[in-house]
Design an enzyme around this catalytic site. Sequence first.
Site, PDB file in Angstrom:
ATOM      1  N   GLU A 229       0.839  -1.204   0.000  1.00 43.93           N
ATOM      2  CA  GLU A 229       0.000   0.000   0.000  1.00 43.93           C
ATOM      3  C   GLU A 229       0.875   1.255   0.000  1.00 43.93           C
ATOM      4  O   GLU A 229       0.629   2.223   0.723  1.00 43.93           O
ATOM      5  CB  GLU A 229      -0.957  -0.014   1.196  1.00 43.93           C
ATOM      6  CG  GLU A 229      -1.895  -1.218   1.184  1.00 43.93           C
ATOM      7  CD  GLU A 229      -2.915  -1.198   2.316  1.00 43.93           C
ATOM      8  OE1 GLU A 229      -2.701  -0.469   3.308  1.00 43.93           O
ATOM      9  OE2 GLU A 229      -3.935  -1.909   2.205  1.00 43.93           O
TER      10      GLU A 229
ATOM     11  N   GLU B 232      -6.080  -8.222   0.004  1.00 43.90           N
ATOM     12  CA  GLU B 232      -6.619  -8.267   1.372  1.00 43.90           C
ATOM     13  C   GLU B 232      -8.110  -7.994   1.309  1.00 43.90           C
ATOM     14  O   GLU B 232      -8.550  -7.079   0.611  1.00 43.90           O
ATOM     15  CB  GLU B 232      -5.981  -7.209   2.280  1.00 43.90           C
ATOM     16  CG  GLU B 232      -4.534  -7.420   2.637  1.00 43.90           C
ATOM     17  CD  GLU B 232      -4.018  -6.339   3.584  1.00 43.90           C
ATOM     18  OE1 GLU B 232      -4.852  -5.589   4.152  1.00 43.90           O
ATOM     19  OE2 GLU B 232      -2.795  -6.239   3.759  1.00 43.90           O
TER      20      GLU B 232
END
Length: 255
Positions: free
Chosen positions: A3, A149
């Site tokens: 991220e 995720e």
Amino acid sequence: GNESLASWNHGQYAGIISRCTRNMIAAVQAAGLQDTVTVTVPFQLGILTDSYPPANGHFAHAVRDTVRDIVEQLVAIGGAFHIHIYPWFARQENPTDISLDFALGNVGNTVDGVAYTCLLDQQVAAVRAALLKLNPKYTAKALPLTIGEVGWPTAGHPEATVDNAKAFVNNTLSKTDYSLYLFEALDEGRKAATGANGTVSETENHFGILTEAGQKKFDVPTLEEYSPATPHLHHSTGPTSQPTMAPTMGPTSLP
């Protein structure tokens, strides 16, 4: 990176992540591991500035060129676009327009004549729309999409319950056919205190399907059976066939 383009990183990696990706791909190829090791970059949904209706999905201007450069590298090596998507956060940010049942996957909806089985389904469609705006050739065949995720917390908020997490996980596995990693295998009791992911919410400690002691909180029939005393997590060997439970740092850190 994990991220690396997320807002809480304040753009500090935007100028290097593409170069790092290129160097990693070169290192893998130099070691002759390109047939067994696939390089990717886990993004998060916040790099989109619009996701509704799904057809309007597009990447934020500030990260668009970086994403495009990385995607071109992924396509060249036959890689997949990894992105973390959490209907949980969308529900918390917009409870007026997003019902709990839709976020959990208990009900679907229809937008502009297109039927979606759940919010996650709709969010994936927005990501694909954004990719196609980068280049029409970034179809599902040319660039597979993997959800790096996805999960639902079991404590720390009135809607973060074991029953809701069970519904979300099992709906996700039964109503979608995406390649995905469930977040996460085990609770992380100290995660909120670290301010991980730009938040100190108590829910961050409770995304595990298992407690920190390894006790399962709810049944997930799709996953391989394991002993609560010595839990064994099945690792996916192909898209969608057997989802996995991913640890904190994402799929590249699976034990």
